[in-house]
Write a protein that holds these residues in place. Structure first.
Motif, PDB file in Angstrom:
ATOM      1  N   SER A  55      45.233 -25.363 -99.317  1.00 20.85           N
ATOM      2  CA  SER A  55      46.487 -24.790 -99.839  1.00 20.85           C
ATOM      3  C   SER A  55      47.490 -24.542 -98.712  1.00 20.85           C
ATOM      4  N   GLU A  56      46.994 -24.017 -97.591  1.00 22.39           N
ATOM      5  CA  GLU A  56      47.897 -23.726 -96.467  1.00 22.39           C
ATOM      6  C   GLU A  56      48.410 -25.012 -95.823  1.00 22.39           C
ATOM      7  N   ILE A  57      47.561 -26.025 -95.755  1.00 22.86           N
ATOM      8  CA  ILE A  57      48.003 -27.327 -95.231  1.00 22.86           C
ATOM      9  C   ILE A  57      49.135 -27.882 -96.109  1.00 22.86           C
ATOM     10  N   ILE A  58      48.937 -27.807 -97.425  1.00 25.17           N
ATOM     11  CA  ILE A  58      49.967 -28.313 -98.365  1.00 25.17           C
ATOM     12  C   ILE A  58      51.256 -27.502 -98.230  1.00 25.17           C
ATOM     13  N   CYS A  59      51.131 -26.187 -98.093  1.00 23.42           N
ATOM     14  CA  CYS A  59      52.333 -25.344 -97.896  1.00 23.42           C
ATOM     15  C   CYS A  59      53.086 -25.768 -96.637  1.00 23.42           C
ATOM     16  N   MET A  60      52.349 -26.051 -95.579  1.00 27.52           N
ATOM     17  CA  MET A  60      52.983 -26.501 -94.333  1.00 27.52           C
ATOM     18  C   MET A  60      53.694 -27.844 -94.536  1.00 27.52           C
ATOM     19  N   ILE A  61      53.078 -28.726 -95.295  1.00 27.60           N
ATOM     20  CA  ILE A  61      53.711 -30.025 -95.572  1.00 27.60           C
ATOM     21  C   ILE A  61      54.996 -29.810 -96.371  1.00 27.60           C
ATOM     22  N   TYR A  62      54.920 -28.983 -97.416  1.00 32.18           N
ATOM     23  CA  TYR A  62      56.082 -28.732 -98.272  1.00 32.18           C
ATOM     24  C   TYR A  62      57.215 -28.030 -97.516  1.00 32.18           C
ATOM     25  N   ASN A  63      56.854 -27.273 -96.479  1.00 34.16           N
ATOM     26  CA  ASN A  63      57.869 -26.550 -95.693  1.00 34.16           C
ATOM     27  C   ASN A  63      58.154 -27.229 -94.352  1.00 34.16           C
ATOM     28  N   ASN A  64      57.800 -28.510 -94.272  1.00 30.41           N
ATOM     29  CA  ASN A  64      58.083 -29.318 -93.067  1.00 30.41           C
ATOM     30  C   ASN A  64      57.636 -28.654 -91.773  1.00 30.41           C
ATOM     31  N   GLY A  65      56.485 -27.996 -91.844  1.00 27.39           N
ATOM     32  CA  GLY A  65      55.900 -27.412 -90.628  1.00 27.39           C
ATOM     33  C   GLY A  65      56.498 -26.085 -90.209  1.00 27.39           C
ATOM     34  N   ASP A  66      57.267 -25.449 -91.097  1.00 24.36           N
ATOM     35  CA  ASP A  66      57.889 -24.159 -90.773  1.00 24.36           C
ATOM     36  C   ASP A  66      56.861 -23.035 -90.949  1.00 24.36           C
ATOM     37  N   VAL A  67      56.267 -22.605 -89.852  1.00 22.48           N
ATOM     38  CA  VAL A  67      55.199 -21.590 -89.871  1.00 22.48           C
ATOM     39  C   VAL A  67      55.711 -20.269 -90.437  1.00 22.48           C
ATOM     40  N   GLU A  68      56.901 -19.846 -90.004  1.00 22.82           N
ATOM     41  CA  GLU A  68      57.435 -18.551 -90.442  1.00 22.82           C
ATOM     42  C   GLU A  68      57.670 -18.515 -91.947  1.00 22.82           C
ATOM     43  N   LYS A  69      58.096 -19.643 -92.489  1.00 21.07           N
ATOM     44  CA  LYS A  69      58.322 -19.725 -93.939  1.00 21.07           C
ATOM     45  C   LYS A  69      56.992 -19.556 -94.688  1.00 21.07           C
ATOM     46  N   CYS A  70      55.949 -20.140 -94.135  1.00 21.03           N
ATOM     47  CA  CYS A  70      54.625 -20.024 -94.756  1.00 21.03           C
ATOM     48  C   CYS A  70      54.061 -18.607 -94.645  1.00 21.03           C
TER      49      CYS A  70
END
Length: 295
Positions: A55-70
């Motif tokens: 789930s976290e990998i997919i969130c990172m993909i959807y947010n183009n690698g934006d850690v703070e957004k995740c």
């Protein structure tokens, strides 16, 4: 067994012959009627198979690698748990209905219970599988730390229940085999936890390709770093420490416990392992599905 908890049989009901939390069953009509959207992405696993990691990998993909957004919100708000319905903590259907597209949906449902609208809308589905021995160990410790769930009498007792399919979400064997059959559909990507542990870069690239996203070395590096076991274990938005002890008592066992391949060797006796292997062989006879219990 803790006297403050109901017995195992009191806590679960059956849904289509599959053991399920009674609270989920009460609201399951809302799940069945759930309206999928064509751009929904569904992450499906049997419990304790790496759901939060994926789930976290997919969130990172959807947010183009934006850690703070995740890190802005906890994982169970960013990726709602479809069939979950509890009074105070979460309601997957309600959360998803309020979300803007594209939505990421989490579910542990077997093929036959997944809402039909996901198939009708031709949604992409990712199924992450994990070898049964490591699953049963992780599941045992999870049940110990979830305060409301009745404790199994012992690890041996829990393994017996697991083999009989008398645990939440039923038989691992049926669950995994039914989703393996569905992986013939090009909209379904079937992954192995052990492959992710062995070569996470390769599996992240596979995910990016499946989702039709551009892969850059920088993006893949960011995803791998942010979703390492240690990073996620220390991250309040992924480690479930935002939930009170009354819901998940992480003093009993942390939600992010080990994440290893082969931890089962520390818990199975020789006799139990032999019994499990025999049962496994019977259940998986004729299946082309192959798992690794070590890497």
């Amino acid at each position: 067994m803790s006297s403050s908890k109901p017995s195992f049989s009191d806590y679960f009901g059956k849904l289509g012959g599959i053991p399920m939390y009674k609270k989920f069953i009460e609201q399951f009509h809302n799940v069945e009627e759930f309206e999928a959207r064509p751009d929904d992405l569904v992450i499906v696993t049997y419990p304790k198979s790496g759901t939060t990691w994926l789930s976290e990998i997919i969130c990172m993909i959807y947010n183009n690698g934006d850690v703070e957004k995740c890190k802005e919100d906890v994982i169970f708000n960013r990726v709602p748990y479809l069939e979950c319905s509890t009074e105070h903590v979460m309601n997957g259907v309600e959360q998803l209905n309020e979300m803007a597209s594209p939505r990421i949906v989490k579910s542990h449902l077997p093929v036959k219970l997944l809402p039909v609208s996901f198939w009708e809308k031709n949604c992409k589905i990712i199924y992450l599988s994990r070898n049964a021995k490591d699953v049963v160990v992780s599941y045992y410790f999870f049940i110990l730390m979830v305060t409301a769930i009745p404790d199994p009498d012992s690890f041996q007792d829990f393994v017996e229940k697991f083999m009989d399919g008398e645990v939440p979400y039923g038989s691992w064997f049926e669950h995994t085999k039914s989703w393996w059959e569905k992986s013939k559909n090009p909209q379904v990507l079937f992954l192995f936890y052990e492959d992710m542990k062995e070569n996470i870069r390769k599996e992240v690239m596979k995910l990016l390709e499946f989702l039709g996203r551009k892969a850059s070395d920088e993006l893949v590096d960011k995803i791998i770093k942010h979703t390492s076991f240690q990073e996620m274990k220390n991250n309040p938005s992924t480690n479930y420490t935002t939930l009170p002890d009354e819901v998940m008592n992480q003093k009993v066992s942390p939600f992010m416990r080990k994440g290893d391949v082969g931890d089962w060797k520390n818990h199975f006796t020789v006799a139990l392992n032999e019994k499990f292997d025999m049962h496994y062989e019977q259940q998986m006879k004729g299946s082309t599905l192959k798992f690794r219990t070590k890497i």
